[in-house]
Enzyme design. Sequence first.
Site, PDB file in Angstrom:
ATOM      1  N   GLU A   1       3.372 -11.023   2.012  1.00 27.63           N
ATOM      2  CA  GLU A   1       4.676 -10.513   2.410  1.00 27.63           C
ATOM      3  C   GLU A   1       5.650 -10.597   1.246  1.00 27.63           C
ATOM      4  O   GLU A   1       5.520 -11.447   0.363  1.00 27.63           O
ATOM      5  CB  GLU A   1       5.206 -11.312   3.601  1.00 27.63           C
TER       6      GLU A   1
ATOM      7  N   ASP B   1      -3.010   2.809 -10.466  1.00 23.49           N
ATOM      8  CA  ASP B   1      -2.499   3.061  -9.106  1.00 23.49           C
ATOM      9  C   ASP B   1      -1.140   3.755  -9.163  1.00 23.49           C
ATOM     10  O   ASP B   1      -0.171   3.319  -8.544  1.00 23.49           O
ATOM     11  CB  ASP B   1      -2.388   1.752  -8.321  1.00 23.49           C
TER      12      ASP B   1
ATOM     13  N   VAL C   1      11.410  -8.190   3.408  1.00 24.66           N
ATOM     14  CA  VAL C   1      11.729  -6.774   3.215  1.00 24.66           C
ATOM     15  C   VAL C   1      10.488  -5.918   3.031  1.00 24.66           C
ATOM     16  O   VAL C   1      10.605  -4.714   2.825  1.00 24.66           O
ATOM     17  CB  VAL C   1      12.664  -6.584   2.001  1.00 24.66           C
ATOM     18  N   GLY C   2       9.317  -6.499   3.093  1.00 24.08           N
ATOM     19  CA  GLY C   2       8.110  -5.706   2.946  1.00 24.08           C
ATOM     20  C   GLY C   2       6.879  -6.526   3.248  1.00 24.08           C
ATOM     21  O   GLY C   2       6.898  -7.753   3.242  1.00 24.08           O
ATOM     22  N   LYS C   3       5.769  -5.817   3.512  1.00 24.86           N
ATOM     23  CA  LYS C   3       4.511  -6.482   3.791  1.00 24.86           C
ATOM     24  C   LYS C   3       3.387  -5.648   3.225  1.00 24.86           C
ATOM     25  O   LYS C   3       3.319  -4.438   3.460  1.00 24.86           O
ATOM     26  CB  LYS C   3       4.331  -6.683   5.294  1.00 24.86           C
TER      27      LYS C   3
END
Length: 664
Positions: free
Chosen positions: A355, A466, A348-350
């Site tokens: 990943e 961040d 679902v993301g990288k």
Amino acid sequence: MACRLYLALIFSCVYLICLSSQQETGFVYNGFEQADLFIDGIAKILPDGLLQLTNTTELQMGHAFFKKPFDFDPSSSLSFYTHFVCALVPPKLGADGGHGIVFVVSPSIDLSHAYATQYLGVFSNLTNGTSSSHLLAIELDTVKTVEFNELEKPHVGIDLNSPISVESALPSYFSNALGKNISINLLSGEPIQVWVDYDGSFLNVTLAPIEIKKPNQPLISRAINLSEIFQEKMYVGFSSSTGNLLSNHYILGWSFSRRKEQLQSLNLSTLPRVPLPKEEKKKLSPLLIGLVILLVIPVVMVLGGVYWYRRKKYAEVKEWWEKEYGPHRFSYKSLYKATNGFRKDCRVGKGGFGEVYKGTLPGGRHIAVKRLSHDAEQGMKQFVAEVVTMGNLQHRNLVPLLGYCRRKCELLLVSEYMPNGSLDQYLFHEGNPSPSWYQRISILKDIASALSYLHTGTKQVVLHRDIKASNVMLDSEFNGRLGDFGMAKFHDRGTNLSATAAVGTIGYMAPELITMGTSMKTDVYAFGAFLLEVICGRRPVEPELPVGKQYLVKWVYECWKEACLFKTRDPRLGVEFLPEEVEMVLKLGLLCTNAMPESRPAMEQVVQYLNQDLPLPIFSPSTPGIGAFMPVSMEALSAIGVSSVRNSSVSMFVTHTILDGHGR
């Protein structure tokens, strides 16, 4: 005396009417424990209510009839309807069996004159074909009899006064879904439903497996005038027989009625179960045993190799310094299973370091698993120590870090899954609904509370370093959760953080970051930029805009200076907001991004300002440091080795949060 005779006549009429009504109503048996049946031959009712017509005894027959006859007066409308469930079980499944089951309408329940074998316990040589028999038989015959001109295989037939069928067909049922006939194996041992319907003109026979509803089309439909065959009183029942071929013939349930609308439904779920034959155990010959041993040895060797490979595959690196973090460690095997082997459809993301996969633990809890590689032992030791320490942080507006797994050259971080993804998806993606003012101010309060906790509510000072919309996650109730601690740093209270490389995202980085390093004030600056980002609906730096609008902090300041601060709000906010509240939040964003670190408020104060527990201090565009935006250039960052790009940061360490469909 006449009065008594009159009353007796009335009672007799009432009795006859009731009796007639009872006969026309019919009956239903879901099992035969309490059935009122006449049984002869080897037929019997088993303890569980199963009606067994024959067993595996040669040359035998069995009958079971409803004890009371039904009125089939030819002068009135002649019809009947029945539904029963039967099973034909040979001694060994897959073998031949005989001879079959017959539904019978007969003028008598005494069929002792009939023969077994191919005569099915209904007919004999003496009565075959004679009109005086007055017999109707619907046969489920499993043996071919050449002299009766029967089909090659087991068949279903209509017999009138003779075992030679006037109409027959191979056993099958019409599939309403497929629009074609599907064959049925009569000797499968499985329950089979049978419907026999006669409306006065046509006799229809329909079959179906137990789990199928009555098909729309019958197997056999024959125009027959049964008034020429039936007598005024007829019995209904079943017959079965064996010969040299044997079968256990069972009836599970039975419903019968003279009228279609009065036919009662069988309760298929409560019918007794059919006993199937047990497979015989064969003794193995010495030769076969030897062959098995020769085959088992290489199989054991292969299985041993597979076991060794899987152990190596799931092997995890453990060192002495990880023992104190044991409760936070997942096994690689559990994460491998949770993510279906890290399949692509679970990704679902990288991000810059690996990943992200969505997984589900055995208890049903959804997790996010970040998979990354590492090769610096000391750096990884420090990372694990910091990440596991963060696992002990407890705050409702932090994305919970659940643990980690270390295996060979991989590190896997496990966190709680956030189903609504990250805030930037709703601020900048037109395909998603824009958050309302209430949702935005609520999220700002959530993140301010989380950051205040990191600065003042923990044993050590935690600097996030961040803060931005893409690192703010949204739970199922759209509450803001601060995540991505890949750049976070810790230090004891009362001490300063040792100099480290400047990290962050352009537009969120305080001007003093390069020269003075990280502090709580640099987090406050980033929060101020994030605050303006949420209210204005644009990123802190957008180089494609005109020069005067490229830097969000500078643009908001200039608009305030020109007395048009209100126009900087996100136009997608609509009209459901308080203007004075919007103005207060915009000014708070400018206060937090003051170029002078000592003039920025602490996060505890920011929380009070947002909750309106404390009034915002009075300041103006001419206040020192307000609007004095000094952007940190990409060239300057490159000179000191900062890993950062516009709109997204490539962290020094890896994120452990998950963006639903979008990664860092």
